[in-house]
Structures are given as structure tokens and as C-alpha cells.
Enzyme design. Structure first.
Site, PDB file in Angstrom:
ATOM      1  N   CYS A  38      -9.809   1.549 -12.089  1.00  0.00           N
ATOM      2  CA  CYS A  38      -8.667   2.291 -12.241  1.00  0.00           C
ATOM      3  C   CYS A  38      -8.684   3.659 -12.353  1.00  0.00           C
ATOM      4  O   CYS A  38      -9.346   3.999 -13.404  1.00  0.00           O
ATOM      5  CB  CYS A  38      -7.801   1.391 -13.354  1.00  0.00           C
ATOM      6  SG  CYS A  38      -6.141   2.241 -13.686  1.00  0.00           S
ATOM      7  N   PRO A  39      -7.904   4.568 -11.855  1.00  0.00           N
ATOM      8  CA  PRO A  39      -6.884   4.286 -10.892  1.00  0.00           C
ATOM      9  C   PRO A  39      -7.107   4.443  -9.410  1.00  0.00           C
ATOM     10  O   PRO A  39      -6.417   4.559  -8.503  1.00  0.00           O
ATOM     11  CB  PRO A  39      -5.812   5.661 -11.071  1.00  0.00           C
ATOM     12  CG  PRO A  39      -6.886   6.689 -11.595  1.00  0.00           C
ATOM     13  CD  PRO A  39      -7.984   6.160 -12.250  1.00  0.00           C
TER      14      PRO A  39
END
Length: 73
Positions: free
Chosen positions: A12-13
Site C-alpha cells: 500500500c498504496p
């Protein structure tokens, strides 16, 4: 499927950022398969779709990774 994005190994992200970038040139209605193994993608991908007007079609788990289907809005 119009496009498949392999985001396995990205945290993430990055899976959502890769999805956003690769979807930009596609026509409305195009379907994209995103492969990821980051557990945060379970929340991030539907949220991304909700915020950007894309359709979250489905999510499935197979072979130790997650498979998301998104349709460009």
C-alpha cells in the site's frame, strides 16, 4: 478483460496507484483485473472505485493472492 495489472509484491498504496495510472488511457466501460497480495488492497481498491466513479465488480482470492475486477466509469 481489457487489461491485467500484476501488483503482487507491492505494498500500500502502490497497487491502487498502479491501477489508477494504467486505467487512465482506457475507454469508459473497460474491465481491468488487478492481482495483488497486500491485505490493505481489500479496503483500498473498493475505496478507490467509490472515490473515482469506477465500478468495483468483484474480488476473489486464489493461489495466495487477491484478484479484483474493476470497470472504468
Amino acid at each position: 478483460m481489457d487489461l491485467e495489472i500484476d501488483a503482487i509484491g507491492l505494498l500500500c498504496p502502490l497497487p491502487v496507484l498502479r491501477l489508477r495510472k494504467r486505467m487512465e488511457p482506457l475507454e469508459t466501460g473497460a474491465k481491468v483485473r488487478l492481482l495483488a497480495d497486500d491485505p490493505a488492497a481489500i479496503v483500498d481498491v473498493p475505496h478507490f472505485c467509490n472515490e473515482t466513479g469506477h465500478t468495483f465488480v468483484s474480488m476473489a482470492e486464489s493461489d495466495g493472492h487477491l484478484e479484483f475486477i474493476v470497470q472504468k466509469g
